[in-house]
Design a protein around this motif. Structure first.
Motif, PDB file in Angstrom:
ATOM      1  N   VAL A  67       4.487 -61.649  31.440  1.00 20.48           N
ATOM      2  CA  VAL A  67       4.426 -60.215  31.735  1.00 20.48           C
ATOM      3  C   VAL A  67       4.454 -59.474  30.406  1.00 20.48           C
ATOM      4  CG1 VAL A  67       5.492 -58.301  32.965  1.00 20.48           C
ATOM      5  CG2 VAL A  67       5.652 -60.617  33.898  1.00 20.48           C
ATOM      6  N   ALA A  68       3.287 -59.023  29.964  1.00 21.16           N
ATOM      7  CA  ALA A  68       3.176 -58.389  28.651  1.00 21.16           C
ATOM      8  C   ALA A  68       3.765 -56.987  28.664  1.00 21.16           C
ATOM      9  CB  ALA A  68       1.713 -58.343  28.229  1.00 21.16           C
ATOM     10  N   LYS A  69       4.405 -56.627  27.565  1.00 19.98           N
ATOM     11  CA  LYS A  69       4.967 -55.285  27.418  1.00 19.98           C
ATOM     12  C   LYS A  69       4.347 -54.551  26.238  1.00 19.98           C
ATOM     13  CE  LYS A  69       9.279 -52.710  26.755  1.00 19.98           C
ATOM     14  NZ  LYS A  69      10.751 -52.797  26.548  1.00 19.98           N
ATOM     15  N   SER A  70       4.201 -55.233  25.110  1.00 17.12           N
ATOM     16  CA  SER A  70       3.648 -54.581  23.926  1.00 17.12           C
ATOM     17  C   SER A  70       2.907 -55.611  23.085  1.00 17.12           C
ATOM     18  CB  SER A  70       4.748 -53.914  23.096  1.00 17.12           C
ATOM     19  OG  SER A  70       5.664 -54.900  22.621  1.00 17.12           O
ATOM     20  N   GLY A  71       2.087 -55.119  22.168  1.00 14.64           N
ATOM     21  CA  GLY A  71       1.336 -56.012  21.296  1.00 14.64           C
ATOM     22  C   GLY A  71       1.065 -55.371  19.959  1.00 14.64           C
ATOM     23  N   ARG A  72       1.102 -56.160  18.916  1.00 19.96           N
ATOM     24  CA  ARG A  72       0.761 -55.717  17.570  1.00 19.96           C
ATOM     25  C   ARG A  72       0.007 -56.851  16.880  1.00 19.96           C
ATOM     26  NH1 ARG A  72       2.416 -51.996  19.778  1.00 19.96           N
ATOM     27  NH2 ARG A  72       3.746 -50.253  19.078  1.00 19.96           N
ATOM     28  N   GLY A  73      -1.221 -56.590  16.496  1.00 21.79           N
ATOM     29  CA  GLY A  73      -2.002 -57.629  15.837  1.00 21.79           C
ATOM     30  C   GLY A  73      -2.235 -58.806  16.757  1.00 21.79           C
ATOM     31  N   ILE A  74      -1.837 -59.984  16.313  1.00 17.33           N
ATOM     32  CA  ILE A  74      -2.019 -61.189  17.112  1.00 17.33           C
ATOM     33  C   ILE A  74      -0.846 -61.449  18.044  1.00 17.33           C
ATOM     34  CG2 ILE A  74      -0.921 -62.800  15.484  1.00 17.33           C
ATOM     35  CD1 ILE A  74      -3.130 -64.792  16.105  1.00 17.33           C
ATOM     36  N   VAL A  93     -11.533 -58.987  24.004  1.00 15.63           N
ATOM     37  CA  VAL A  93     -11.922 -57.583  23.868  1.00 15.63           C
ATOM     38  C   VAL A  93     -11.150 -56.857  22.766  1.00 15.63           C
ATOM     39  CG1 VAL A  93     -12.666 -57.370  26.262  1.00 15.63           C
ATOM     40  CG2 VAL A  93     -10.286 -56.919  25.689  1.00 15.63           C
ATOM     41  N   ASN A  94     -10.157 -57.521  22.178  1.00 19.03           N
ATOM     42  CA  ASN A  94      -9.361 -56.893  21.120  1.00 19.03           C
ATOM     43  C   ASN A  94      -9.686 -57.543  19.782  1.00 19.03           C
ATOM     44  OD1 ASN A  94      -7.974 -55.153  22.855  1.00 19.03           O
ATOM     45  ND2 ASN A  94      -6.481 -56.733  23.355  1.00 19.03           N
ATOM     46  N   SER A  95     -10.908 -57.368  19.331  1.00 19.62           N
ATOM     47  CA  SER A  95     -11.321 -58.035  18.089  1.00 19.62           C
ATOM     48  C   SER A  95     -10.580 -57.507  16.874  1.00 19.62           C
ATOM     49  CB  SER A  95     -12.831 -57.878  17.886  1.00 19.62           C
ATOM     50  OG  SER A  95     -13.189 -56.504  17.836  1.00 19.62           O
ATOM     51  N   THR A  96     -10.009 -56.326  16.961  1.00 20.09           N
ATOM     52  CA  THR A  96      -9.233 -55.783  15.839  1.00 20.09           C
ATOM     53  C   THR A  96      -7.747 -56.048  16.002  1.00 20.09           C
ATOM     54  OG1 THR A  96      -9.072 -53.623  16.939  1.00 20.09           O
ATOM     55  CG2 THR A  96     -10.912 -53.950  15.426  1.00 20.09           C
ATOM     56  N   VAL A 103      -7.570 -47.711  15.872  1.00 20.12           N
ATOM     57  CA  VAL A 103      -7.993 -47.626  17.273  1.00 20.12           C
ATOM     58  C   VAL A 103      -7.040 -46.734  18.056  1.00 20.12           C
ATOM     59  CG1 VAL A 103      -8.396 -48.944  19.384  1.00 20.12           C
ATOM     60  CG2 VAL A 103      -9.098 -49.895  17.165  1.00 20.12           C
ATOM     61  N   VAL A 104      -5.743 -46.907  17.826  1.00 17.14           N
ATOM     62  CA  VAL A 104      -4.739 -46.071  18.506  1.00 17.14           C
ATOM     63  C   VAL A 104      -4.950 -44.601  18.177  1.00 17.14           C
ATOM     64  CG1 VAL A 104      -2.283 -45.528  18.634  1.00 17.14           C
ATOM     65  CG2 VAL A 104      -3.029 -47.913  18.643  1.00 17.14           C
ATOM     66  N   LYS A 105      -5.200 -44.286  16.901  1.00 17.07           N
ATOM     67  CA  LYS A 105      -5.391 -42.887  16.501  1.00 17.07           C
ATOM     68  C   LYS A 105      -6.636 -42.289  17.153  1.00 17.07           C
ATOM     69  CE  LYS A 105      -5.567 -39.788  12.515  1.00 17.07           C
ATOM     70  NZ  LYS A 105      -6.616 -38.940  13.143  1.00 17.07           N
ATOM     71  N   ALA A 106      -7.725 -43.089  17.213  1.00 14.99           N
ATOM     72  CA  ALA A 106      -8.961 -42.595  17.831  1.00 14.99           C
ATOM     73  C   ALA A 106      -8.738 -42.274  19.312  1.00 14.99           C
ATOM     74  CB  ALA A 106     -10.076 -43.614  17.664  1.00 14.99           C
ATOM     75  N   ILE A 107      -7.977 -43.144  20.002  1.00 10.96           N
ATOM     76  CA  ILE A 107      -7.681 -42.903  21.423  1.00 10.96           C
ATOM     77  C   ILE A 107      -6.811 -41.667  21.590  1.00 10.96           C
ATOM     78  CG2 ILE A 107      -6.500 -43.840  23.446  1.00 10.96           C
ATOM     79  CD1 ILE A 107      -7.324 -46.620  22.490  1.00 10.96           C
ATOM     80  N   GLN A 108      -5.796 -41.510  20.734  1.00  8.12           N
ATOM     81  CA  GLN A 108      -4.907 -40.358  20.824  1.00  8.12           C
ATOM     82  C   GLN A 108      -5.661 -39.057  20.556  1.00  8.12           C
ATOM     83  OE1 GLN A 108      -1.955 -41.576  17.951  1.00  8.12           O
ATOM     84  NE2 GLN A 108      -0.573 -42.395  19.530  1.00  8.12           N
ATOM     85  N   ASP A 109      -6.521 -39.069  19.532  1.00  6.13           N
ATOM     86  CA  ASP A 109      -7.286 -37.861  19.203  1.00  6.13           C
ATOM     87  C   ASP A 109      -8.209 -37.471  20.352  1.00  6.13           C
ATOM     88  OD1 ASP A 109      -6.035 -37.835  16.767  1.00  6.13           O
ATOM     89  OD2 ASP A 109      -7.739 -38.656  15.642  1.00  6.13           O
ATOM     90  N   GLN A 110      -8.877 -38.454  20.966  1.00  2.95           N
ATOM     91  CA  GLN A 110      -9.792 -38.147  22.056  1.00  2.95           C
ATOM     92  C   GLN A 110      -9.045 -37.664  23.295  1.00  2.95           C
ATOM     93  OE1 GLN A 110     -13.212 -38.096  22.055  1.00  2.95           O
ATOM     94  NE2 GLN A 110     -12.864 -37.135  24.050  1.00  2.95           N
ATOM     95  N   ALA A 111      -7.883 -38.264  23.577  1.00  6.28           N
ATOM     96  CA  ALA A 111      -7.097 -37.854  24.744  1.00  6.28           C
ATOM     97  C   ALA A 111      -6.616 -36.418  24.607  1.00  6.28           C
ATOM     98  CB  ALA A 111      -5.909 -38.793  24.929  1.00  6.28           C
ATOM     99  N   ALA A 112      -6.409 -35.967  23.388  1.00  6.16           N
ATOM    100  CA  ALA A 112      -5.963 -34.595  23.162  1.00  6.16           C
ATOM    101  C   ALA A 112      -7.119 -33.600  23.228  1.00  6.16           C
ATOM    102  CB  ALA A 112      -5.270 -34.487  21.804  1.00  6.16           C
ATOM    103  N   GLU A 113      -8.348 -34.099  23.221  1.00  8.63           N
ATOM    104  CA  GLU A 113      -9.514 -33.218  23.221  1.00  8.63           C
ATOM    105  C   GLU A 113     -10.228 -33.190  24.569  1.00  8.63           C
ATOM    106  OE1 GLU A 113     -13.708 -32.764  20.741  1.00  8.63           O
ATOM    107  OE2 GLU A 113     -11.938 -33.620  19.778  1.00  8.63           O
ATOM    108  N   LEU A 114     -10.519 -34.377  25.122  1.00  6.24           N
ATOM    109  CA  LEU A 114     -11.201 -34.468  26.412  1.00  6.24           C
ATOM    110  C   LEU A 114     -10.966 -35.871  26.969  1.00  6.24           C
ATOM    111  CD1 LEU A 114     -13.172 -33.092  28.442  1.00  6.24           C
ATOM    112  CD2 LEU A 114     -15.026 -34.246  27.215  1.00  6.24           C
TER     113      LEU A 114
END
Length: 267
Positions: A67-74, A93-96, A103-114
């Protein structure tokens, strides 16, 4: 948190030349390996798995009770604090890596815009911007047009429609051992596990599952070159290989185009 990237290729070569002793190997495992705090699955994981069995559709197939809760890198941490190494990048699907900062910043920025978008109703600059970038690295000559989907199954559904629309042919051939998805159209081409089709017949019409041809005949013979495809057969889907586990049948089951045959093929 320490990562494997702190060891350079030169360090690894030197360790190999000098011989890695069991003590060094144990030290590396303690530093970089998984870190288990409880028996698996842990108490919190057991409770969530039990709740899942009670509340969630059994169509979600799971390979193990993590039961996954969090992830960082590998690294992925479960609800009991156990750390695992994810060598599969999620489901590829998580090649990075998990939660890459950019990736986190891009998602946060987009969620704050649309947040909501519907490419079938409105226009979005992000769609054309990404299409331009994909076109620049596409392995085939242009001009290109792009379709965005949410999953592999949706991409296969699109391929089926495109093949039928542009060729005017209706029949599609896939191969045993191949996984194409679980939506009805894609499922009609899936041939990796019988239980994936059980009790879902009839499948999409004019789709046939065949044995994988001999792949050693890379150069077609003159007779093969002279053969013309059936006027009713669209090109076979290109997703014929599967990264999912499959069980090859000992003999070829009959076509699933009729209910009686489908029952024999999936029993």
């Amino acid at each position: 948190m320490s990562t494997l990237t702190e060891k350079t290729p030169e360090d690894l070569k030197q360790n190999s030349a000098q011989g890695v002793t069991p003590a060094i190997r144990s030290m590396h495992y303690a530093e970089f390996g998984p870190k288990l705090k409880t028996a698996l699955p842990g108490p919190n994981a057991k409770k969530i798995v039990a709740d899942d069995d009670r509340l969630i559709s059994p169509s979600y197939t799971r390979s193990y009770p993590m039961v996954a809760k969090s992830g960082r890198g590998i690294r992925v941490t479960d609800v009991d604090g156990n750390e695992f190494l994810d060598f599969a990048a999620g489901i590829a699907v998580n090649s990075t890596g998990h939660c890459h900062p950019e990736v986190v910043k891009a998602i946060q920025d987009q969620a704050a815009e649309l947040i909501h978008m519907s490419g079938t109703d409105f226009y979005y600059q992000n769609m054309t911007t990404l299409a331009e970038r994909l076109s620049a690295i596409a392995p085939m000559p242009g001009p290109h047009k792009f379709y965005y989907g949410n999953s592999g199954a949706e991409a296969v559904e699109c391929a089926m429609k495109l093949a039928r629309y542009h060729t005017g042919r209706q029949n599609i051939i896939s191969f045993f051992g191949a996984f194409h998805g679980r939506t009805m159209g894609a499922l009609s081409l899936t041939g990796s596990k019988p239980q994936q089709k059980r009790r879902f017949a009839p499948s999409s019409p004019a789709s046939t599952t065949s044995a994988i041809p001999m792949l050693t005949a890379a150069v077609p013979t003159a007779r093969q070159k002279s053969r013309k495809p059936s006027p009713s057969t669209a090109p076979a889907t290109s997703k014929t290989a599967s990264s999912r586990p499959s069980s090859r049948p000992k003999r070829l089951p009959p076509s699933s185009s009729s209910p009686s045959r489908a029952k024999a093929a999936t029993s």
